[in-house]
Design a protein around this motif. Structure first.
Motif, PDB file in Angstrom:
ATOM      1  N   ARG A  68      -2.125  -1.467   6.045  1.00 19.24           N
ATOM      2  CA  ARG A  68      -3.005  -0.111   5.881  1.00 19.24           C
ATOM      3  C   ARG A  68      -4.616  -0.601   6.409  1.00 19.24           C
ATOM      4  O   ARG A  68      -4.964   0.397   7.104  1.00 19.24           O
ATOM      5  CB  ARG A  68      -3.050   0.020   4.338  1.00 19.24           C
ATOM      6  CG  ARG A  68      -4.033   1.306   4.413  1.00 19.24           C
ATOM      7  CD  ARG A  68      -3.452   2.647   4.910  1.00 19.24           C
ATOM      8  NE  ARG A  68      -4.413   3.759   4.718  1.00 19.24           N
ATOM      9  CZ  ARG A  68      -5.414   4.159   5.169  1.00 19.24           C
ATOM     10  NH1 ARG A  68      -5.959   3.187   6.215  1.00 19.24           N
ATOM     11  NH2 ARG A  68      -6.130   5.156   4.965  1.00 19.24           N
TER      12      ARG A  68
ATOM     13  N   TYR B 221       0.832  -1.328   0.038  1.00 24.58           N
ATOM     14  CA  TYR B 221       0.105   0.006  -0.120  1.00 24.58           C
ATOM     15  C   TYR B 221       0.937   1.143  -0.083  1.00 24.58           C
ATOM     16  O   TYR B 221       0.596   2.193  -0.814  1.00 24.58           O
ATOM     17  CB  TYR B 221      -0.952   0.097   0.986  1.00 24.58           C
ATOM     18  CG  TYR B 221      -1.751   1.406   1.275  1.00 24.58           C
ATOM     19  CD1 TYR B 221      -2.878   1.641   0.585  1.00 24.58           C
ATOM     20  CD2 TYR B 221      -1.255   2.477   2.186  1.00 24.58           C
ATOM     21  CE1 TYR B 221      -3.607   2.696   0.590  1.00 24.58           C
ATOM     22  CE2 TYR B 221      -1.898   3.561   2.395  1.00 24.58           C
ATOM     23  CZ  TYR B 221      -3.163   3.737   1.470  1.00 24.58           C
ATOM     24  OH  TYR B 221      -3.702   4.671   1.682  1.00 24.58           O
TER      25      TYR B 221
ATOM     26  N   ARG C  55     -12.700  -0.451  -2.101  1.00 22.32           N
ATOM     27  CA  ARG C  55     -11.508  -0.778  -1.464  1.00 22.32           C
ATOM     28  C   ARG C  55     -11.449  -2.431  -1.729  1.00 22.32           C
ATOM     29  O   ARG C  55     -10.326  -2.848  -1.873  1.00 22.32           O
ATOM     30  CB  ARG C  55     -11.403  -0.614   0.155  1.00 22.32           C
ATOM     31  CG  ARG C  55     -10.091  -1.163   0.813  1.00 22.32           C
ATOM     32  CD  ARG C  55     -10.251  -1.400   2.310  1.00 22.32           C
ATOM     33  NE  ARG C  55     -11.254  -2.511   2.608  1.00 22.32           N
ATOM     34  CZ  ARG C  55     -10.780  -3.677   2.564  1.00 22.32           C
ATOM     35  NH1 ARG C  55      -9.692  -4.140   2.342  1.00 22.32           N
ATOM     36  NH2 ARG C  55     -11.798  -4.727   3.060  1.00 22.32           N
TER      37      ARG C  55
ATOM     38  N   HIS D 255      -8.325   4.500   0.247  1.00 18.49           N
ATOM     39  CA  HIS D 255      -8.074   3.629  -0.720  1.00 18.49           C
ATOM     40  C   HIS D 255      -7.500   4.150  -1.890  1.00 18.49           C
ATOM     41  O   HIS D 255      -7.563   5.259  -2.164  1.00 18.49           O
ATOM     42  CB  HIS D 255      -9.517   2.694  -0.780  1.00 18.49           C
ATOM     43  CG  HIS D 255     -10.475   3.352  -1.338  1.00 18.49           C
ATOM     44  ND1 HIS D 255     -10.512   3.765  -2.906  1.00 18.49           N
ATOM     45  CD2 HIS D 255     -11.542   4.027  -1.077  1.00 18.49           C
ATOM     46  CE1 HIS D 255     -11.729   4.526  -2.888  1.00 18.49           C
ATOM     47  NE2 HIS D 255     -12.280   4.552  -1.924  1.00 18.49           N
TER      48      HIS D 255
ATOM     49  N   ASP E  31      -3.673  -4.592   1.700  1.00 20.78           N
ATOM     50  CA  ASP E  31      -2.555  -4.588   2.657  1.00 20.78           C
ATOM     51  C   ASP E  31      -2.874  -4.576   4.275  1.00 20.78           C
ATOM     52  O   ASP E  31      -3.466  -3.586   4.342  1.00 20.78           O
ATOM     53  CB  ASP E  31      -1.712  -3.437   2.193  1.00 20.78           C
ATOM     54  CG  ASP E  31      -0.102  -3.757   3.074  1.00 20.78           C
ATOM     55  OD1 ASP E  31      -0.073  -4.470   3.875  1.00 20.78           O
ATOM     56  OD2 ASP E  31       0.777  -3.223   2.227  1.00 20.78           O
TER      57      ASP E  31
ATOM     58  N   GLY F  87      -2.729  -3.281  -3.115  1.00 19.20           N
ATOM     59  CA  GLY F  87      -2.427  -2.133  -2.054  1.00 19.20           C
ATOM     60  C   GLY F  87      -3.950  -2.080  -1.119  1.00 19.20           C
ATOM     61  O   GLY F  87      -3.547  -1.802   0.248  1.00 19.20           O
ATOM     62  N   ASP F  88      -4.898  -2.039  -1.590  1.00 18.23           N
ATOM     63  CA  ASP F  88      -6.116  -2.065  -0.891  1.00 18.23           C
ATOM     64  C   ASP F  88      -6.302  -3.181  -0.012  1.00 18.23           C
ATOM     65  O   ASP F  88      -7.191  -3.366   0.782  1.00 18.23           O
ATOM     66  CB  ASP F  88      -7.199  -1.499  -1.654  1.00 18.23           C
ATOM     67  CG  ASP F  88      -7.257  -0.187  -2.141  1.00 18.23           C
ATOM     68  OD1 ASP F  88      -6.668   0.683  -1.470  1.00 18.23           O
ATOM     69  OD2 ASP F  88      -7.892   0.236  -3.110  1.00 18.23           O
TER      70      ASP F  88
END
Length: 390
Positions: free
Chosen positions: A313, A46, A270, A329, A310, A307-308
């Motif tokens: 995060r 992320y 997300r 996000h 992760d 990343g969304d």
């Protein structure tokens, strides 16, 4: 660093998230092999993804590298494929016409289109939600916003799909040229008969220095607004509904508390957003990403979906929870290329999903619908069809 082959990764198309999790556990960036490319860098963490999206050492212009070639076509003269200052100039010219006030003024029309589509769909008791609802809603909205309501939507949809979810480089190249010619005619028609719409405003737009969009830039802008203005929202609606149907307790919660729709849409973005990876970036110079230095002239994909998910995060990231604080996000990107149409997509998603749940209280997957037909390629995340009944 070894190249990780994603081509034969079992189930990657249907569910890439376990594969992303494995990659993240081994580091924030990797070299991967895909169906389209023998070797490309992929950023999966992320924080690293967010940083890369805003780092102008990563160019969006494919012309900076010899690794990729692309035919010169007016549709390439769009903001998504340009860097500052050319990107800044184009965004300045269009953003004045794409204001929050103009988007908000569309709300009654979006609500009306939604209700009209549901009036047609609901009496049947079952439907392909993509064909009957998720596609025509954003397509109608963006066409009316741009002032091209008479567009041949079947032709445009086929060309758009061939470009953003290509089945082969040859078919993609054919579609790019056909799309360029199609939009050239569309822009010229609008130039001859302007109206009170966004495309007419873009044709006539000038800044304080007299700058205006060139003919190729108008075609590139029409391509970006029409394609990005419907493709992502189709998948936002369809993916969001799939997530609700796969999590009955969340569906029941949203039915009981419809005021949660704003946060629910953010969680949909997300959890299983419409864009799996960014479009390509290219390193202008050696760029460190975590413990790795990506050499100059390399192609890079930022895995937004990874990343969304992760856990550094978002706690428990593989859980779909419409009460989650999902802000921050990456579904709409980050930095200077953050999606210009994000407010419109959010508004359409909220209106569409809330109305669908109200009008179809018994909404479920159609048990005779067959296996999902996942979109090919690395760019978009979604299904071609979503058979449902109520």
């Amino acid at each position: 660093m070894s190249v990780i082959d994603l081509r034969g990764a079992e189930g990657f198309g249907a569910d890439p998230y376990p594969h992303y999790a494995k990659l993240r556990a081994e580091g924030p960036v990797h070299q991967v092999r895909t169906d389209d490319f023998e070797r490309v860098w992929m950023v999966v963490g992320y924080e690293e993804a967010r940083a890369a999206l805003a780092d102008q050492r990563f160019s969006k212009d494919w012309r900076v590298t010899e690794q990729f070639s692309a035919s010169s076509n007016p549709i390439n003269a769009n903001m998504l494929e340009l860097d500052a200052p050319r990107h800044t100039r184009l965004r300045k010219l269009v953003s004045r016409e794409f204001t929050a006030r103009r988007i908000e003024s569309l709300r009654p029309r979006v609500e009306q289109i939604t209700e009209d589509l549901l009036d047609t769909m609901v009496p049947g008791g079952s439907a392909d939600l993509v064909d009957a609802f998720a596609f025509p809603l954003p397509m109608t909205v963006i066409c009316e916003l741009l002032g091209v309501p008479d567009i041949d939507r079947d032709v445009f949809r086929a060309l758009s799909n061939a470009i953003v979810t290509p089945v082969s480089p040859e078919k993609e190249n054919e579609a790019v040229h056909a799309m360029g010619a199609y939009l050239d005619t569309l822009v010229e028609d609008k130039r001859r008969a302007p109206g009170d719409d966004l495309m007419s405003a873009l044709i006539q737009a000038n800044d304080e220095d007299g700058d205006r969009l060139s003919p190729d830039e108008l075609i590139g802008m029409a391509f970006l607004l029409l394609v990005a203005g419907h493709e992502t929202t189709v998948n936002l609606i369809a993916n969001g509904v799939r997530a609700l149907l796969d999590h009955p307790e969340q569906l029941a919660l949203l039915r009981a508390r419809p005021e949660l729709i704003d946060g629910a849409v953010e969680e949909m973005l997300r959890y299983d957003g419409p864009v799996a990876t960014s479009t390509f970036r290219f390193t202008r110079e050696p760029v460190p990403v975590g413990p790795v230095v990506i050499p100059k002239g390399e192609a890079v994909l930022v895995a937004l979906g990874s990343g969304d998910r992760d856990p550094d995060r978002y706690p428990d990231p593989d859980t779909f929870d419409i009460r989650r604080e999902a802000q921050g996000h990456l579904a709409f990107g980050h930095g200077i290329h953050f999606c210009l149409g994000a407010p419109l997509a959010r508004m359409e998603g909220r209106i569409a999903i809330r109305a669908l749940l109200e009008r179809c209280p018994g909404l479920v997957r159609d048990p005779e619908g067959g296996e999902p037909d996942w979109l090919p390629g690395m760019l978009l995340r979604g299904v071609r069809h979503l058979p449902v009944r109520w």
